[in-house]
Each structure stands twice: as C-alpha cells, then as structure tokens.
Design a protein around this motif. Structure first.
Motif, PDB file in Angstrom:
ATOM      1  N   GLN A  82      24.513 -11.465  -3.864  1.00 21.87           N
ATOM      2  CA  GLN A  82      23.523 -12.119  -3.515  1.00 21.87           C
ATOM      3  C   GLN A  82      23.487 -12.529  -5.027  1.00 21.87           C
ATOM      4  O   GLN A  82      23.537 -12.364  -6.089  1.00 21.87           O
ATOM      5  N   VAL A  83      22.622 -14.145  -5.348  1.00 27.33           N
ATOM      6  CA  VAL A  83      22.424 -14.765  -6.404  1.00 27.33           C
ATOM      7  C   VAL A  83      21.684 -14.230  -6.676  1.00 27.33           C
ATOM      8  O   VAL A  83      19.960 -13.699  -5.834  1.00 27.33           O
TER       9      VAL A  83
ATOM     10  N   LYS B 117      20.273  -9.828   5.551  1.00 27.63           N
ATOM     11  CA  LYS B 117      22.239  -9.846   4.960  1.00 27.63           C
ATOM     12  C   LYS B 117      23.138  -9.056   6.328  1.00 27.63           C
ATOM     13  O   LYS B 117      22.299  -8.518   7.234  1.00 27.63           O
ATOM     14  N   LEU B 118      24.405  -9.531   6.554  1.00 25.94           N
ATOM     15  CA  LEU B 118      25.079  -8.606   7.025  1.00 25.94           C
ATOM     16  C   LEU B 118      26.335  -8.605   6.375  1.00 25.94           C
ATOM     17  O   LEU B 118      26.508  -9.506   5.422  1.00 25.94           O
TER      18      LEU B 118
ATOM     19  N   PHE C 157      33.145  -9.230   3.682  1.00 25.96           N
ATOM     20  CA  PHE C 157      33.033 -10.233   3.241  1.00 25.96           C
ATOM     21  C   PHE C 157      30.983 -10.478   3.180  1.00 25.96           C
ATOM     22  O   PHE C 157      31.159  -9.072   3.798  1.00 25.96           O
ATOM     23  N   ALA C 158      30.280 -10.906   3.128  1.00 22.07           N
ATOM     24  CA  ALA C 158      29.279 -10.387   2.929  1.00 22.07           C
ATOM     25  C   ALA C 158      28.540 -12.153   2.920  1.00 22.07           C
ATOM     26  O   ALA C 158      28.191 -13.098   2.474  1.00 22.07           O
TER      27      ALA C 158
ATOM     28  N   ALA D  43      24.480 -18.095   2.399  1.00 24.32           N
ATOM     29  CA  ALA D  43      25.243 -17.923   1.602  1.00 24.32           C
ATOM     30  C   ALA D  43      26.266 -16.861   2.384  1.00 24.32           C
ATOM     31  O   ALA D  43      26.091 -16.500   2.875  1.00 24.32           O
ATOM     32  N   LEU D  44      26.940 -17.180   1.762  1.00 23.82           N
ATOM     33  CA  LEU D  44      28.027 -16.751   2.461  1.00 23.82           C
ATOM     34  C   LEU D  44      29.089 -16.065   1.044  1.00 23.82           C
ATOM     35  O   LEU D  44      29.474 -16.733   0.594  1.00 23.82           O
ATOM     36  N   TYR D  45      29.611 -14.765   0.768  1.00 23.56           N
ATOM     37  CA  TYR D  45      30.233 -14.227  -0.475  1.00 23.56           C
ATOM     38  C   TYR D  45      31.618 -13.936  -0.174  1.00 23.56           C
ATOM     39  O   TYR D  45      31.834 -12.954   0.839  1.00 23.56           O
TER      40      TYR D  45
END
Length: 295
Positions: free
Chosen positions: A6-7, A23-24, A29-30, A106-108
C-alpha cells in the motif's frame, strides 16, 4: 504474497479515513481501492519491491508529484489518469483534493509475475515510469477491478485474479515488451486436463476457486491456462463456473423446497441478492419466478 502492498498516506490535521481502503490479494498481486475525503490535504510516498499501477479519480485544488527519472510534475485534474511506478522507483508528493468524492485504485505486483506467466518468453529487462497517462484498454481493466473492490458482496477471486493478471500484461504491452509479438496461438487443454478440471469444479462449486488453483491442476501458468481454458470450454473460467452454479441452482429450485437464501449459501454466493442478480442476468428471470413457473 506481495509485501508492503500500500501507498503511505499522511493526512494533514486528521487521521486517515476509517475504512478508507478495501483490499484483495493473490499470489504475486495485491490491489486496493482508497477513498480520499473531499477537501483534505495529504502527502504520499511509495517505493517498494513491487511494481505499482494506479488509476485515479482525483481532482486537486493544488499539489505536486515527484517521480524518479521524470522529476516534479503538477497536474490538477487526474480523473481517469493512470500512473505506473516500476519496482525500486520512488514516487512522492502532496495534494489538496477538491471538495468532491475522490479515490484511486492501485495494483501492486511482483516483477517475477510476467516471466513466470509467459513461461519461456523473457519479459523486458527495464521498466520506465509512466505518469498520468491514459490507455482505454488498461483503464477499462482497472475499472473492473475497482468495481469488484467497491461491491458489497465478496469479490469473485477467479475473476479478480484474471483481471489483475490482464492489467499487468497490458502494462508490458505499453512498455513495448517485444515478447508479446512472439506469444504463439493458444492450444486447448488435453482431454485428461478437461476431465480433471470438470470434476474439480463440480466438487468445489460451493467455494471461491482461484485462477492459480485451477492452473496448478492443469500444470500451466495462469496466463497460458486462462487462454487454453477459453479455447476448450468457450468461456473464461469465471464465467464457466458462474454458469455451472446457476445450472445447479436451477436443479435445486425445481427439485427441493429449500429457501433461495439457503441455496445461495450452499452454492457459494454471498447472499440471496447476489444469487438473484446473477440468476436474472443469465436466465432473464429471478429464482422465485423460475421456481414458480418451471421455466
């Protein structure tokens, strides 16, 4: 599992909004949807071991962003704009948002995801940051992820994981990864794989099945599995499973007197409303209408 997913947000003169993040996460992936209160002022920062991709629904009264290799940049209307920050690159800045509903999704994702999913094909060695860009296909995919995150019922993991993988691959396309021109046409699954998957899906219709879980059964990467599954079954995995659940719901409605709520629970739907919406979308009728009319 993606770490530090997370940012960092710091709100001036106030705490971060309660329940502001949804969140997922899956292997590699997150993703999260973050609400930003109208009129608030905040600073932000991201640097981590994953790539960062975001679509913004933000309108600023003022602000500035700093991004490695790009420098400082100021843009106030960020609605439908996207940002990609490669692993190890630092992004930071501050914003005073306008008095409206503001948010970003957002996607990380782990850099190893792409070469792993493409198997023998090499992913591009370097990634360049992309600030406040637009691309219709990628924006559409991130919009679908956002819809899942904002929904009241739990997200379908199979569908969400597929979207996350698609978004990461879309970034590779935009980055000019030459490997995409070398991806061969997808073949279908073998008869043995098809039988294995049909049996496994039938036995697990009542729970949330992941894309990675099915791909592992077929001994394929998620990317190649999704393509081969569609080639064989004529539908993406999440749609095939949803239709199988609806067909079983039809049988239960006609052959039992179980309440619709109980049928929904036994088939893995979040609630009766979730089943009813899916049932009507695929059949044109509600479960009650189907049961009364034997349609």
């Amino acid at each position: 599992m993606v770490s530090r997913n997370q940012v960092s947000l710091t709100f001036k003169d106030q705490a971060a909004p309660r329940d502001g993040r949804r969140k997922l996460s899956w292997r590699g992936f997150a993703t999260e949807h973050v609400m930003v209160p109208g009129g608030s002022e905040l600073s932000y920062r991201w640097v981590g071991p994953t790539h960062y991709l975001a679509v913004h629904d933000l309108k600023l009264a003022d602000g500035e962003i700093s991004l490695d290799d790009v420098g400082n940049f100021r843009m106030l209307d960020l609605r439908n704009r996207m940002t990609f920050v490669p692993m190890g690159c630092t992004v930071s800045g501050w914003s005073r948002v306008s008095n409206r509903q503001n948010a970003f999704t957002a996607l990380y994702y782990d850099p190893a995801v792409i070469p792993e999913e493409l198997e023998s094909l090499r992913a591009a060695e370097g990634r360049r940051p992309m600030l406040y860009f637009d691309d219709g296909g990628l924006r559409s995919t991130l919009g679908k992820i956002e819809t899942l995150l904002k929904a009241e019922q739990p997200a379908n993991s199979l569908y969400a994981e597929t979207l996350a993988l698609l978004a990461a691959l879309e970034v590779e396309r935009l980055q000019g990864n030459a490997a995409f021109g070398k991806i061969p046409a997808s073949g279908g699954l073998s008869l043995a794989q098809e039988r294995l998957l049909r049996g496994y899906i039938s036995e697990n219709l009542c729970r949330d099945i992941s894309l990675g879980e099915l791909a592992a059964l077929a001994k394929l990467s998620r990317f190649h599995f999704a393509r081969a599954f569609r080639k064989t079954f004529g539908l993406p995995p999440h749609q095939f499973i949803l239709r199988a659940r609806i067909e079983l719901a039809k049988t239960m409605l006609l052959r039992s007197s179980l309440p619709v709520q109980q049928i929904a629970e036994e088939l893995g739907f979040a609630n009766q409303g979730h089943l009813s919406a899916a049932f009507r979308r695929l059949t044109g009728h509600t479960p009650g209408q189907f049961r009364r009319g034997n349609l």
